[in-house]
Scaffold this active site. Structure first.
Site, PDB file in Angstrom:
ATOM      1  N   HIS A 180       0.807  -1.229   0.000  1.00  0.00           N
ATOM      2  CA  HIS A 180       0.000   0.000   0.000  1.00  0.00           C
ATOM      3  C   HIS A 180       0.839   1.278   0.000  1.00  0.00           C
ATOM      4  O   HIS A 180       0.325   2.362   0.283  1.00  0.00           O
ATOM      5  CB  HIS A 180      -0.963   0.000   1.201  1.00  0.00           C
ATOM      6  CG  HIS A 180      -0.276   0.078   2.540  1.00  0.00           C
ATOM      7  ND1 HIS A 180      -0.799  -0.512   3.658  1.00  0.00           N
ATOM      8  CD2 HIS A 180       0.863   0.675   2.947  1.00  0.00           C
ATOM      9  CE1 HIS A 180       0.002  -0.280   4.687  1.00  0.00           C
ATOM     10  NE2 HIS A 180       1.020   0.436   4.279  1.00  0.00           N
ATOM     11  N   HIS A 217       9.838  -4.014   4.550  1.00  0.00           N
ATOM     12  CA  HIS A 217      10.262  -2.616   4.579  1.00  0.00           C
ATOM     13  C   HIS A 217      10.480  -2.140   6.002  1.00  0.00           C
ATOM     14  O   HIS A 217       9.843  -2.622   6.938  1.00  0.00           O
ATOM     15  CB  HIS A 217       9.303  -1.683   3.838  1.00  0.00           C
ATOM     16  CG  HIS A 217       7.892  -1.539   4.348  1.00  0.00           C
ATOM     17  ND1 HIS A 217       7.019  -2.573   4.515  1.00  0.00           N
ATOM     18  CD2 HIS A 217       7.191  -0.415   4.687  1.00  0.00           C
ATOM     19  CE1 HIS A 217       5.844  -2.109   4.928  1.00  0.00           C
ATOM     20  NE2 HIS A 217       5.924  -0.805   5.048  1.00  0.00           N
TER      21      HIS A 217
HETATM   22  C1  DHB Z   1       6.273   3.605   3.228  1.00  0.00           C
HETATM   23  C2  DHB Z   1       5.586   2.386   3.291  1.00  0.00           C
HETATM   24  C3  DHB Z   1       4.498   2.247   4.126  1.00  0.00           C
HETATM   25  O1  DHB Z   1       3.821   1.083   4.291  1.00  0.00           O
HETATM   26  C4  DHB Z   1       4.030   3.341   4.842  1.00  0.00           C
HETATM   27  O2  DHB Z   1       2.904   3.180   5.551  1.00  0.00           O
HETATM   28  C5  DHB Z   1       4.709   4.554   4.785  1.00  0.00           C
HETATM   29  C6  DHB Z   1       5.818   4.672   3.960  1.00  0.00           C
HETATM   30  C7  DHB Z   1       7.429   3.748   2.317  1.00  0.00           C
HETATM   31  O3  DHB Z   1       7.857   2.782   1.691  1.00  0.00           O
HETATM   32  O4  DHB Z   1       7.926   4.854   2.170  1.00  0.00           O
HETATM   33 FE    FE Z   2       2.218   1.186   5.832  1.00  0.00          FE
END
Ligand code: DHB
Ligand code: FE
Length: 323
Positions: A12, A193
């Protein structure tokens, strides 16, 4: 009887939403990301669900850190886009399905999952970006969407097993809804991430791909994975992937994987995407099923699957009666 016909999982990443809103989808960096969803949009247009249930997480937009429900079901008639710091995204208001949402709340709570019922809520990129990826950018979203917000931002989030079992309870709830609705379930967030701290930028493609394999073929391998393993292997925000297990729990044990896409990176995140179809689907606008060669399966193979189909129908009946 309503039924879940398929599950969709997708990242997302908020920058995907910004790329759409700022008309940057043709830039090579973003083209790579969006190209992976072209087939998905075709699939979604063909699947043409009556309702979607979107399992997602709020990022302190609707719920501040003063108040974070573990599982919150959106029972309102509509959910406006949240202001995430640059004003609300220019996307349509998400229309809910109040009757089905109230039915799910009743069924799931009586099954002892203590959901929070939410009658007023704004939705952020966690929900609207996956909708864009699957539906494009229409003037109105093509079907009602019931948001199910899961806490993955404040310790402790729910376990993967709890998420999977909630999916099971939602499946039972949907199957006991009398109207003939075809439902697609979204699991959103992930994949690996980490957006802050010394490990910011961490991506683990090996972990992500194994997660996709198991989600598709052997979800029991995932349901007992502890939080610390998500954090270690997929980064602090990789914990968002527990939400995919709600979606998977709502599907049948055996599913057909009809599409998968994986690319690195979008912003700080590995983008993962998968579409899983339940085998017993049918219904008014279900796409025609074909064997991989595009031909009908031989009669012997069709016969071999008949008992499984009867068993699925019987299970569905039991769920209806019990509820
Ligand atoms: C990012 C990814 C996320 O799931 C989020 O909520 C905020 C930032 C990112 O990859 O920058
Ligand atoms: Fe997120």
């Amino acid at each position: 009887m309503a039924r879940i016909i398929a599950g969709v999982a997708s990242s997302h990443v908020p920058a995907i939403g910004a790329a759409i809103d700022n008309h940057r989808t043709d830039e090579p960096y973003w083209k790579r990301v969006f190209s992976g969803f072209e087939k998905s949009k075709e699939w979604m247009a063909k699947a043409n669900p009556d309702v979607c249930i979107a399992v997602y997480n709020d990022h302190a937009s609707a719920f501040s850190v003063e108040f974070v429900p573990t599982f919150a079901l959106g029972c309102a008639a509509e959910f406006p886009p949240a202001d995430e710091g640059w004003g609300p995204r220019p996307v349509p208001v998400v229309k809910g399905h109040t009757e089905l949402a109230a039915h799910i709340a009743q069924s799931v709570i009586l099954d002892e999952f203590d959901l929070t019922v939410v009658n007023k809520m704004e939705v952020d990129h966690g929900l609207t970006v996956p909708l864009n990826l699957m539906f494009g950018s229409p003037k109105e979203w093509p079907c009602p969407v019931i948001p199910l917000a899961v806490n993955v931002v404040l310790y402790p989030p729910p376990t993967g097993h709890r998420c999977y079992m909630l999916g099971r309870a939602i499946r039972k709830a949907v199957q006991s809804y009398p109207e003939d609705l075809r439902v697609v379930m979204f699991g959103t967030g992930g994949m690996s991430h980490q957006i802050s701290g010394p490990r910011a930028g961490l991506i683990n493609s090996k972990f992500d791909k194994a997660f996709l394999d198991n989600l598709s073929k052997d979800p029991q391998k995932l349901v007992r994975m502890p939080h610390v393993e998500y954090m270690r292997e997929a980064g602090a925000e990789g914990i968002e992937m527990v939400m995919w297990l709600v979606m998977r729990g709502a599907l049948d044990d055996k599913v057909d994987e009809v599409y998968r896409y994986y690319t690195v990176p979008a912003s700080n995140t590995a983008v993962g995407h998968i579409i899983l179809e339940n085998r017993a689907r049918g219904g008014k606008s279900a796409p025609a099923r074909k064997s991989p060669a595009g031909k009908r399966k031989p009669a012997a193979a069709r016969k071999a699957r008949a008992p499984a189909r009867r068993a699925a129908a019987a299970r569905a009946k039991v769920a209806t009666v019990r509820n």
